[in-house]
Design an enzyme around this catalytic site. Structure first.
Site, PDB file in Angstrom:
ATOM      1  N   ARG A 106       1.176  -1.506   0.025  1.00 30.12           N
ATOM      2  CA  ARG A 106       0.233   0.300   0.134  1.00 30.12           C
ATOM      3  C   ARG A 106       0.980   1.163  -0.015  1.00 30.12           C
ATOM      4  NH1 ARG A 106      -5.171   0.137   4.158  1.00 30.12           N
ATOM      5  NH2 ARG A 106      -3.321   1.246   5.484  1.00 30.12           N
ATOM      6  N   THR A 110      -1.917   7.356   0.175  1.00 35.71           N
ATOM      7  CA  THR A 110      -2.668   7.518  -0.692  1.00 35.71           C
ATOM      8  C   THR A 110      -3.415   6.186  -0.394  1.00 35.71           C
ATOM      9  OG1 THR A 110      -1.342   5.895  -2.733  1.00 35.71           O
ATOM     10  CG2 THR A 110      -1.726   8.414  -2.902  1.00 35.71           C
ATOM     11  N   ASP A 201       0.154  -2.342  12.641  1.00 39.01           N
ATOM     12  CA  ASP A 201       0.730  -3.236  10.537  1.00 39.01           C
ATOM     13  C   ASP A 201       0.657  -4.233  10.919  1.00 39.01           C
ATOM     14  OD1 ASP A 201       2.797  -1.296   8.009  1.00 39.01           O
ATOM     15  OD2 ASP A 201       2.977  -3.791   8.816  1.00 39.01           O
ATOM     16  N   ASP A 204       4.792  -5.264  10.032  1.00 41.57           N
ATOM     17  CA  ASP A 204       5.649  -4.931  11.089  1.00 41.57           C
ATOM     18  C   ASP A 204       6.217  -5.836  12.164  1.00 41.57           C
ATOM     19  OD1 ASP A 204       6.083  -2.854   9.350  1.00 41.57           O
ATOM     20  OD2 ASP A 204       5.448  -1.119  10.392  1.00 41.57           O
TER      21      ASP A 204
END
Ligand code: PRP
Ligand code: URA
Length: 211
Positions: A106, A110, A201, A204
């Site tokens: 991603r 945006t 995330d 992560d």
């Protein structure tokens, strides 16, 4: 046209495991382990009605015939990075199935997904299982589905750990022929398109990557 099936598998055991994923102190090793555990539950549910073939095997009582899955009819495709432990889990359970890799990321600003790399085996006529931990806007999953459809898969199943209603609706409208097995549907997306409450995330968290 087939209607998309979204099946949420939010059992007490899975909710307990997902709570550990949400906990900040859960380290990468434990996080990946839990993702693999949940994937096994999802895989079992997703494939519970598939056709079986007969196999003759040597047993202590002589040669006997038993029913097994034809693993050559299936492909597992992971969305990097977060889907990697899910692919490992599927391949630990079904070690003969072929695998494919899609590097989809991603954009930080945006939030649109972009495909950077693909490496798929022959998917023609096969059931393809796409695995990814998070289904947020649904953009990454839609990108993955498009690649797999171009590769002429017969049936597509998605396994996801946590999703947002908005993203699920987007996938449902865009690809109504795909079945999604998800362990937890959360509340919504925030302004940065992160799932709330979610777990942060996923990539992560799995690989101890500092923000
Ligand atoms: C995360 C996650 C999904 C995607 C979901 O990956 O692993 O692939 O976001 O978001 P979406 O539904 O809005 O597309 P990310 O792009 O952050 O890459 P990463 O796995 O390398 O962290
Ligand atoms: N990707 C993640 O890893 N987490 C989210 O909440 C959304 C996208």
């Amino acid at each position: 046209m087939e209607i998309l099936m979204i099946q949420e598998l939010s059992t007490p055991v899975i909710q307990t495991l997902i709570c550990s994923l949400r906990e900040s102190e859960t380290d990468g090793l434990r996080f990946r382990h839990i993702v693999k555990e949940i994937t096994r539950f999802l895989l079992n549910e997703a494939l519970k009605d598939v056709a079986l073939i007969s196999k003759d095997i040597q047993t202590w009582r002589g040669v006997e015939s038993y029913k097994i899955m034809d693993q050559s009819s299936y492909v597992v495709v992971t969305v990097l990075r977060a889907g990697m432990p899910m692919l490992e889990s599927v391949m630990e359970t079904l070690p003969k199935i072929n695998s494919g890799f899609l590097a989809i990321k991603r954009d930080e600003t945006t939030h649109k997904s972009k495909l950077f790399y693909e490496r798929l085996p022959d998917c023609e006529g096969k059931t393809v299982i796409i695995v990814d931990v998070m289904l947020a806007t649904g953009g990454s999953l839609c990108d993955a589905i498009e690649v797999v459809k171009d590769a002429k898969a017969k049936r597509i199943i998605a396994l996801n750990i946590i999703g947002a209603p908005e993203g699920l609706a987007f996938v449902q409208n865009t690809h109504p022929d795909v079945d999604i097995f998800i362990s937890q549907i959360d509340e919504n997306l925030n302004e940065n398109k992160y799932i709330i409450p979610g777990l942060g995330d996923a990539g992560d968290r799995e690989y101890n990557t500092p923000e």
